[in-house]
Design a protein around this motif. Structure first.
Motif, PDB file in Angstrom:
ATOM      1  N   PRO A  11       1.756  -9.451  22.136  1.00 51.16           N
ATOM      2  CA  PRO A  11       2.192  -8.433  21.159  1.00 51.16           C
ATOM      3  C   PRO A  11       1.267  -8.420  19.946  1.00 51.16           C
ATOM      4  N   SER A  12       1.070  -7.211  19.415  1.00 52.59           N
ATOM      5  CA  SER A  12       0.202  -7.074  18.245  1.00 52.59           C
ATOM      6  C   SER A  12       0.638  -5.879  17.417  1.00 52.59           C
ATOM      7  N   LEU A  13       0.109  -5.838  16.196  1.00 57.44           N
ATOM      8  CA  LEU A  13       0.379  -4.748  15.262  1.00 57.44           C
ATOM      9  C   LEU A  13      -0.947  -4.212  14.755  1.00 57.44           C
ATOM     10  N   THR A  14      -1.064  -2.896  14.672  1.00 56.46           N
ATOM     11  CA  THR A  14      -2.247  -2.274  14.096  1.00 56.46           C
ATOM     12  C   THR A  14      -1.823  -1.427  12.902  1.00 56.46           C
ATOM     13  N   PHE A  15      -2.326  -1.780  11.723  1.00 57.10           N
ATOM     14  CA  PHE A  15      -2.025  -1.066  10.485  1.00 57.10           C
ATOM     15  C   PHE A  15      -3.160  -0.104  10.185  1.00 57.10           C
ATOM     16  N   ARG A  16      -2.808   1.121   9.827  1.00 57.20           N
ATOM     17  CA  ARG A  16      -3.807   2.100   9.392  1.00 57.20           C
ATOM     18  C   ARG A  16      -3.301   2.767   8.119  1.00 57.20           C
ATOM     19  N   THR A  17      -4.184   2.939   7.162  1.00 55.31           N
ATOM     20  CA  THR A  17      -3.831   3.670   5.953  1.00 55.31           C
ATOM     21  C   THR A  17      -5.040   4.464   5.504  1.00 55.31           C
ATOM     22  N   ILE A  18      -4.818   5.455   4.645  1.00 56.80           N
ATOM     23  CA  ILE A  18      -5.915   6.364   4.301  1.00 56.80           C
ATOM     24  C   ILE A  18      -6.338   6.239   2.839  1.00 56.80           C
ATOM     25  N   GLY A  19      -5.968   5.122   2.211  1.00 59.94           N
ATOM     26  CA  GLY A  19      -6.397   4.918   0.831  1.00 59.94           C
ATOM     27  C   GLY A  19      -6.025   3.537   0.344  1.00 59.94           C
ATOM     28  N   GLY A  20      -6.382   3.273  -0.908  1.00 63.78           N
ATOM     29  CA  GLY A  20      -6.051   1.994  -1.511  1.00 63.78           C
ATOM     30  C   GLY A  20      -6.832   0.854  -0.899  1.00 63.78           C
ATOM     31  N   ILE A  21      -6.185  -0.313  -0.845  1.00 62.03           N
ATOM     32  CA  ILE A  21      -6.804  -1.497  -0.253  1.00 62.03           C
ATOM     33  C   ILE A  21      -5.827  -2.092   0.746  1.00 62.03           C
TER      34      ILE A  21
ATOM     35  N   ASN B 114       0.868  -1.174   0.000  1.00 63.40           N
ATOM     36  CA  ASN B 114       0.000   0.000   0.000  1.00 63.40           C
ATOM     37  C   ASN B 114       0.908   1.228   0.000  1.00 63.40           C
ATOM     38  N   SER B 115       0.622   2.196  -0.898  1.00 63.70           N
ATOM     39  CA  SER B 115       1.510   3.362  -1.027  1.00 63.70           C
ATOM     40  C   SER B 115       0.917   4.627  -0.429  1.00 63.70           C
ATOM     41  N   ASN B 116      -0.272   4.534   0.152  1.00 65.85           N
ATOM     42  CA  ASN B 116      -0.859   5.724   0.776  1.00 65.85           C
ATOM     43  C   ASN B 116      -0.184   6.031   2.099  1.00 65.85           C
ATOM     44  N   ALA B 117      -0.382   7.234   2.583  1.00 64.21           N
ATOM     45  CA  ALA B 117       0.102   7.581   3.918  1.00 64.21           C
ATOM     46  C   ALA B 117      -0.462   6.571   4.911  1.00 64.21           C
ATOM     47  N   GLN B 118       0.381   6.100   5.822  1.00 52.96           N
ATOM     48  CA  GLN B 118      -0.040   5.023   6.715  1.00 52.96           C
ATOM     49  C   GLN B 118       0.792   5.060   7.995  1.00 52.96           C
ATOM     50  N   ASP B 119       0.342   4.318   8.990  1.00 46.75           N
ATOM     51  CA  ASP B 119       1.167   4.118  10.180  1.00 46.75           C
ATOM     52  C   ASP B 119       0.909   2.729  10.740  1.00 46.75           C
ATOM     53  N   VAL B 120       1.809   2.321  11.599  1.00 47.46           N
ATOM     54  CA  VAL B 120       1.681   1.026  12.257  1.00 47.46           C
ATOM     55  C   VAL B 120       1.987   1.232  13.732  1.00 47.46           C
ATOM     56  N   THR B 121       1.167   0.644  14.590  1.00 49.62           N
ATOM     57  CA  THR B 121       1.387   0.711  16.033  1.00 49.62           C
ATOM     58  C   THR B 121       1.779  -0.669  16.536  1.00 49.62           C
TER      59      THR B 121
END
Length: 736
Positions: A177-187, A165-172
């Motif tokens: 332990p866990s990971l949360t991916f967030r992005t503002i476009g695409g799929i 995914n190439s949109n602006a994004q972040d990961v927490t």
């Protein structure tokens, strides 16, 4: 599977969405979440697989009975590699979020950032990813985007995951332990790689995204650069003192001060009068030249005087405003205002190719360094600013610097050939790298050298990278190792950091220790910024020059080994520089070590990373280790040992069981390639060792594909007391 997810709180929620699972290979699984009713942006990087059955795959996919959980397990062990509670999935027009547990806290990757440690802190840490012209700073999003991580499971198996995914994004990263991916476009387009070793993970990853390119042999030599020579006379004086001290040195870089008023495809005929002849003279002496080009073009020269702009205007190659017609106008290094080429447009590739070929007739370059290609713009958006719309100001902004998508770049609603800049921004450098690689090969008839500041998933197929505008600080010296290890995970093994630091004035001791470490970066270049003191290894006097020369001569003597590692990376994927964890995964102590690293499986570099320090604490995993300098075996195993590191020495060790090819060093690779070869044979406890040597002419295109090379595999056994070599291609090497 159709899924109705929770409301995102950011509006324009999409329902239903589809979760599609694709068994691409036995070790690669793709799963994607998308809107079945509307085409959304997807990264134009095609990753296909032959397809396998569920029985053939090394993973299994499970849905809970109520479809509340989506899990992926390792078939052989039952370890859950991915577990997403689908009730927590969000999918709206400008906000997508998914969470997964991970099987351990040994998580590595995500970029590009300046991470304080190689093994991530999982205590609710968030990293944003959105390409930005930003000097390395903790928690800031930097030049490239690599949403890829590797996790080592409790039983020492490893797997990797890519979010394409190439949109602006972040990961927490959370301590569950866990990971949360967030992005503002695409799929949400995920690929999982099964390993089970860390090296297998990277091999499988590069099989999908593109194998690393094969660098020219000369590009493994030491390289010199600075922004701020400011005249050819100063550069000549630098070259002369390097020659005076006989310091190995293969490549000279030319930063923007060589240009006329910082205009691409020009050179300053006053301060750099005679530059074309000087570059040819360097080439006669066995050296190579790399010129910088920026991705912005001034629009404000007198009509008829600046061909790059006028040809681009005629061909319609610029990134446009939101109207899709008028070029986006910003400001950068050139005088006046600038426009920005859109490298996703095939016409732009034609324009760039034409200009680079024409420039080869002006300056006889061997490689091109593409900088500022995030793209950087010295304004917030273009003239007259960004309209107050949801695409420019989305309801959720990922954790990126300044929380603005337009800061130091163009407005998100700008138009590129592939669509909105909102979607394609982080692909700018990636889309510029391949056409630059192709035109360098066309212009030189030789293997391409392309060094790019901005990178994306798959950039290593055509380019190298350096860690950007670092600082002359001990912290930056230490963290450079982490960046180099990470980019090897990202499939960009030809990676380095500016030796002695780019920003600020260096000090004698910092620069000396950095020359020692930098002598073992895969891409080894000393570079600094305008206005700072000179910091080339010949400028500090006799002692500094002698120590730098001796350390670089070790590098040059081991270039056959390093080149062979690049061959293996190009053909099989995998890393060139790697962490101790990479080789000794079952040793938990190695998981957090990022102060020492390895070339391949066999050569350990343990640099001094603190001021006024004359010893280093080195961890020796379970193996036979030999001191490089004394060739004496050590008794250290699975223990930390304090080793001596006087100012003139960087601790180096060879792992038993390996044979390293070497060659007598010289001041350029042009000369050293003519010297006798030798082998370092380091026996394991059973008295055995093995290794290989790849050799070709060093810079012809596709020698591997054309089978125009030599490959030897060596084995040694104390039982027979001799070395056996197997020649697979070509003639013999002289072994002395």
């Amino acid at each position: 599977m159709n899924k109705r997810q929770a409301l995102s709180l950011f509006g324009n929620d999409i329902s239903p969405i589809v979760l599609e699972v694709e068994f691409q290979t036995k070790d690669r699984l793709r799963f994607r979440l998308y809107d079945p009713n509307k085409q959304r942006f997807e990264v134009p990087l095609k990753i296909d697989g032959p397809g396998v059955t569920a029985e053939e795959a090394n993973y299994e996919v499970e849905f809970s009975d109520d479809s509340s959980h989506f899990r992926i397990k390792r078939k052989s062990t039952g370890t859950v590699l991915w577990d997403s509670p689908l009730v927590d999935l969000f999918f709206s027009n400008q906000f997508l979020e998914i969470t997964t547990t991970v099987p351990s806290t040994s998580v590595y990757g995500f970029g590009e950032h300046e991470h304080p440690t190689f093994k991530h802190n999982m205590d609710f840490v968030t990293y944003g990813m959105y390409a930005r012209d930003q000097a390395p700073t903790s928690f800031a999003n930097l030049y490239g985007v690599h949403p890829f991580y590797m996790c080592v499971e409790p039983d020492s198996n490893a797997h990797g995951v890519l979010l394409l995914n190439s949109n602006a994004q972040d990961v927490t990263l959370s301590p569950n332990p866990s990971l949360t991916f967030r992005t503002i476009g695409g799929i949400l387009d995920f690929y999982l790689f099964m390993g089970p070793t860390p090296e297998n993970v990277v091999q499988q990853y590069t099989e999908a995204i593109g194998r690393p390119h094969m660098p020219a042999y000369w590009s493994l030599g030491f390289q010199l650069s600075r922004w701020g020579y400011n005249s050819l006379d100063v550069l000549k004086a630098t070259v002369d003192r390097m020659k005076h001290y006989d310091i190995p040195y293969d490549v000279q870089h030319y930063d923007i001060d060589y240009m006329e008023r910082r205009l691409d495809f020009t050179y300053d005929k006053v301060n750099f009068a005679g530059l074309p002849e000087f570059m040819k003279e360097l080439k006669k002496n066995g050296k190579h030249n790399v010129v910088i080009l920026d991705p912005f073009v001034t629009k404000d020269e007198e009509p008829g005087t600046y061909r790059p702009y006028e040809l681009g205007q005629e061909m319609g190659v610029w990134v446009n405003n939101s109207d899709g017609v008028t070029p986006a106008v910003g400001q950068a290094w050139p005088p006046g205002y600038s426009v920005f080429p859109d490298f996703t447009n095939p016409r732009t590739v034609e324009w760039w190719t034409t200009l680079c070929l024409e420039f080869k007739d002006v300056l006889d370059y061997d490689g091109i360094w593409i900088d500022m290609n995030e793209p950087s713009n010295f304004m917030r958006g273009q003239i007259p600013g960004c309209a107050d719309t949801e695409i420019n100001n989305p309801p959720y902004t990922p954790s990126i610097t300044d929380r603005s998508l337009a800061e130091k770049t163009l407005c998100p609603d700008s138009k590129t050939y592939l669509g909105d800049h909102y979607n394609t921004h982080s692909l700018f450098g990636w889309s510029q790298t391949e056409p630059t690689f192709n035109v360098v090969q066309q212009a030189t008839g030789k293997r391409a050298f392309v060094l790019s500041r901005s990178t994306f998933v798959g950039s290593g197929k055509h380019g190298a990278h350096w860690l950007g505008d670092n600082f002359s600080l001990w912290k930056d010296l230490r963290r450079s190792i982490i960046g180099i290890l990470e980019f090897n995970l990202f499939g960009i093994p030809y990676i380095g950091a500016d030796i002695c630091g780019f920003n600020y004035n260096t000090t004698y001791e910092l620069c000396l220790r950095w020359m020692q470490l930098g002598s073992f970066y895969p891409f080894s270049r000393n570079h600094n910024s305008e206005g700072n003191i000179e910091q080339d290894p010949a400028v500090f006097g006799d002692t500094f020059a002698e120590i730098s020369r001796d350390t670089l001569r070790i590098r040059y003597s081991l270039l056959p080994y390093l080149y062979t590692l690049f061959y293996e990376s190009h053909v099989h994927g995998g890393t060139v520089a790697r962490s101790l964890m990479h080789e000794f995964t079952s040793d938990q102590e190695t998981h957090g070590i990022d102060t020492a690293f390895l070339w391949g499986p066999a050569f350990m570099i343990a640099p001094v990373l603190e001021e006024a320090t004359r010893s280093v604490s080195v961890y020796f995993p379970e193996a036979q280790w030999f001191d490089y300098y004394t060739v004496l075996p050590s008794a250290w195993k699975k223990t930390y040992t304090t080793v001596s590191a006087p100012l003139n020495k960087i601790p180096l060790y060879i792992r038993g069981g390996y044979i390293l090819p070497q060659q007598a060093p010289a001041t350029t690779t042009t000369e050293s390639r003519l010297n006798p070869f030798g082998l370092i044979i380091a026996l394991d406890e059973e008295g055995q060792a093995s290794g290989s040597l790849f050799w070709d002419d060093g810079d012809s295109i596709d020698t591997i594909e054309k089978e125009n090379y030599f490959l030897a595999k060596y084995t040694f056994s104390n039982v027979s007391g001799n070395i056996q070599d197997t020649y697979l291609h070509g003639g013999r090497c002289n072994l002395v």
